[in-house]
Design a protein around this motif. Sequence first.
Motif, PDB file in Angstrom:
ATOM      1  N   ASN A 115       0.803  -1.229   0.000  1.00  0.00           N
ATOM      2  CA  ASN A 115       0.000   0.000   0.000  1.00  0.00           C
ATOM      3  C   ASN A 115       0.840   1.287   0.000  1.00  0.00           C
ATOM      4  N   GLU A 116       2.090   1.210  -0.401  1.00  0.00           N
ATOM      5  CA  GLU A 116       3.035   2.296  -0.161  1.00  0.00           C
ATOM      6  C   GLU A 116       2.559   3.641  -0.714  1.00  0.00           C
ATOM      7  N   ASP A 117       2.200   3.715  -1.980  1.00  0.00           N
ATOM      8  CA  ASP A 117       1.811   5.003  -2.561  1.00  0.00           C
ATOM      9  C   ASP A 117       0.579   5.571  -1.874  1.00  0.00           C
ATOM     10  N   TRP A 118      -0.382   4.732  -1.583  1.00  0.00           N
ATOM     11  CA  TRP A 118      -1.597   5.191  -0.911  1.00  0.00           C
ATOM     12  C   TRP A 118      -1.267   5.755   0.471  1.00  0.00           C
ATOM     13  N   VAL A 119      -0.363   5.089   1.162  1.00  0.00           N
ATOM     14  CA  VAL A 119      -0.020   5.519   2.519  1.00  0.00           C
ATOM     15  C   VAL A 119       0.668   6.875   2.503  1.00  0.00           C
ATOM     16  N   TYR A 120       1.527   7.138   1.512  1.00  0.00           N
ATOM     17  CA  TYR A 120       2.162   8.447   1.440  1.00  0.00           C
ATOM     18  C   TYR A 120       1.108   9.546   1.341  1.00  0.00           C
ATOM     19  N   GLY A 121       0.076   9.311   0.550  1.00  0.00           N
ATOM     20  CA  GLY A 121      -1.001  10.291   0.467  1.00  0.00           C
ATOM     21  C   GLY A 121      -1.718  10.487   1.783  1.00  0.00           C
ATOM     22  N   GLU A 122      -1.909   9.392   2.520  1.00  0.00           N
ATOM     23  CA  GLU A 122      -2.575   9.479   3.822  1.00  0.00           C
ATOM     24  C   GLU A 122      -1.725  10.222   4.849  1.00  0.00           C
ATOM     25  N   PHE A 123      -0.434   9.941   4.853  1.00  0.00           N
ATOM     26  CA  PHE A 123       0.453  10.677   5.757  1.00  0.00           C
ATOM     27  C   PHE A 123       0.381  12.174   5.467  1.00  0.00           C
ATOM     28  N   GLY A 124       0.420  12.529   4.199  1.00  0.00           N
ATOM     29  CA  GLY A 124       0.360  13.941   3.847  1.00  0.00           C
ATOM     30  C   GLY A 124      -0.971  14.579   4.194  1.00  0.00           C
ATOM     31  N   ARG A 125      -2.060  13.838   3.965  1.00  0.00           N
ATOM     32  CA  ARG A 125      -3.390  14.367   4.288  1.00  0.00           C
ATOM     33  C   ARG A 125      -3.524  14.630   5.772  1.00  0.00           C
ATOM     34  N   ASN A 126      -2.969  13.735   6.593  1.00  0.00           N
ATOM     35  CA  ASN A 126      -3.071  13.901   8.036  1.00  0.00           C
ATOM     36  C   ASN A 126      -2.161  15.008   8.559  1.00  0.00           C
ATOM     37  N   SER A 127      -0.933  15.061   8.053  1.00  0.00           N
ATOM     38  CA  SER A 127       0.029  16.010   8.625  1.00  0.00           C
ATOM     39  C   SER A 127      -0.088  17.409   8.033  1.00  0.00           C
ATOM     40  N   ARG A 128      -0.534  17.515   6.773  1.00  0.00           N
ATOM     41  CA  ARG A 128      -0.590  18.815   6.109  1.00  0.00           C
ATOM     42  C   ARG A 128      -1.940  19.014   5.428  1.00  0.00           C
ATOM     43  N   PRO A 129      -3.011  19.184   6.199  1.00  0.00           N
ATOM     44  CA  PRO A 129      -4.335  19.375   5.590  1.00  0.00           C
ATOM     45  C   PRO A 129      -4.438  20.661   4.783  1.00  0.00           C
ATOM     46  N   ASP A 130      -3.484  21.573   4.942  1.00  0.00           N
ATOM     47  CA  ASP A 130      -3.495  22.857   4.236  1.00  0.00           C
ATOM     48  C   ASP A 130      -3.002  22.744   2.800  1.00  0.00           C
ATOM     49  N   LEU A 131      -2.426  21.609   2.398  1.00  0.00           N
ATOM     50  CA  LEU A 131      -1.818  21.487   1.080  1.00  0.00           C
ATOM     51  C   LEU A 131      -2.755  20.821   0.077  1.00  0.00           C
ATOM     52  N   SER A 132      -2.429  20.956  -1.207  1.00  0.00           N
ATOM     53  CA  SER A 132      -3.143  20.234  -2.250  1.00  0.00           C
ATOM     54  C   SER A 132      -2.792  18.752  -2.164  1.00  0.00           C
ATOM     55  N   SER A 133      -3.557  17.910  -2.865  1.00  0.00           N
ATOM     56  CA  SER A 133      -3.313  16.468  -2.781  1.00  0.00           C
ATOM     57  C   SER A 133      -1.935  16.104  -3.312  1.00  0.00           C
ATOM     58  N   ASP A 134      -1.488  16.767  -4.386  1.00  0.00           N
ATOM     59  CA  ASP A 134      -0.149  16.488  -4.904  1.00  0.00           C
ATOM     60  C   ASP A 134       0.924  16.899  -3.896  1.00  0.00           C
ATOM     61  N   GLU A 135       0.735  18.039  -3.281  1.00  0.00           N
ATOM     62  CA  GLU A 135       1.691  18.502  -2.279  1.00  0.00           C
ATOM     63  C   GLU A 135       1.652  17.616  -1.037  1.00  0.00           C
ATOM     64  N   GLN A 136       0.474  17.130  -0.693  1.00  0.00           N
ATOM     65  CA  GLN A 136       0.360  16.220   0.447  1.00  0.00           C
ATOM     66  C   GLN A 136       1.129  14.930   0.198  1.00  0.00           C
ATOM     67  N   TYR A 137       1.093  14.436  -1.028  1.00  0.00           N
ATOM     68  CA  TYR A 137       1.832  13.213  -1.346  1.00  0.00           C
ATOM     69  C   TYR A 137       3.324  13.423  -1.119  1.00  0.00           C
TER      70      TYR A 137
END
Length: 364
Positions: A115-137
């Motif tokens: 699940n590696e790629d999906w998890v990177y997106g989740e980490f970014g969504r949780n830690s940086r809700p202020d960013l776009s989805s690409d930036e969160q990744y």
Amino acid sequence: MPYQLIGSDISYFTGKARAYLRWKGVSFEEVPASRDVYANIILPRVGWAVIPVVITPDDTTLQDTSDIIDFIEAAEGGPSVYPDGARQKLVALMMELYGDEWLVLPAMHYRWNYNEDWVYGEFGRNSRPDLSSDEQYVAGKEVGAKFRGFLPPLGVTDGTIPGIEASYEGFLADFSAHLERHDFLLGSRPSIGDYGLIGPLYAHLYRDPASGDIMKRLAPKVAEWVERCHAPSAPLSGTFLSGDEVPGTLRPILARQVAEQFPSLKQTIDAFAGWCEAENPEKGRVVPRGLGAHAFTIGGRDGERVSMTFSLWMLQRVLDHYSGLNQKDKSACDKLLRSIGLTDIEAFRLPRRLERRNFKLCVA
């Protein structure tokens, strides 16, 4: 003011705390552990970056799920997740130890190798809700790289992965057979053992998409248990089996724990004993998180992993329960333990007691 649970959707131990709080029926609000929350709340209160953290209505800070659960059990009263029976409580504590400290191997393997790629997106969504989805990744990849780096120290390598998968699939089959007859480990009420298992089984192995598909395909009964345990329909409900009964359907799971986890625990005890002998630590001395490495076997595959000292804190909970029993109850527990391959639990006694002080593991 309600309790505050500071954590993350993808966090192993946040899932354990959340499930318990929901069943206990206490009022709480969940605060996502963003980068700002770490900087402004967690680090000032705890001193290091860790989740979950619970802040009580009187502003007490709690960290570590077992401490959180024990505090709320004492503060709130009512039906307990700790069975009264000697054998049932022993099994519940052993299953908490298993879920917290051993199922981390399949949990981390399936997360990072499926699940590696999906998890990177989740980490970014949780830690940086202020960013776009690409930036969160991108941000999530920076954070997630640290967690992916834990795989070799845990013992997750190309050589052990087939064994990790075989062990996990065996566990799923055994737990499925148990759940054909029981809603939870010890009856219709979840125990502390269920909450030990829910950490890995919810946040990593059910919620991560590829892992969740595997669970639902191989063990739909386990997926139903995850849903039932993580989001209970009736708080404070259910009962433990009468007569201190431990279902025979749990014995294959316990036997796997004894065969795989307990040799690793023994070597970690030996490493801790060697450290104590060399360092002669004073009361309150912080214990290193890892003490060298040892050989281990899982699912018939041999590997090497770091001797993780926190597992000894969880083992100490099991040993403390056993040592506090009267002789009749010890004999009943000994009979159960022999049936799963553990002939001398006293051989796992720690050379020094451990305690948690200022949110760190210390010599007592």
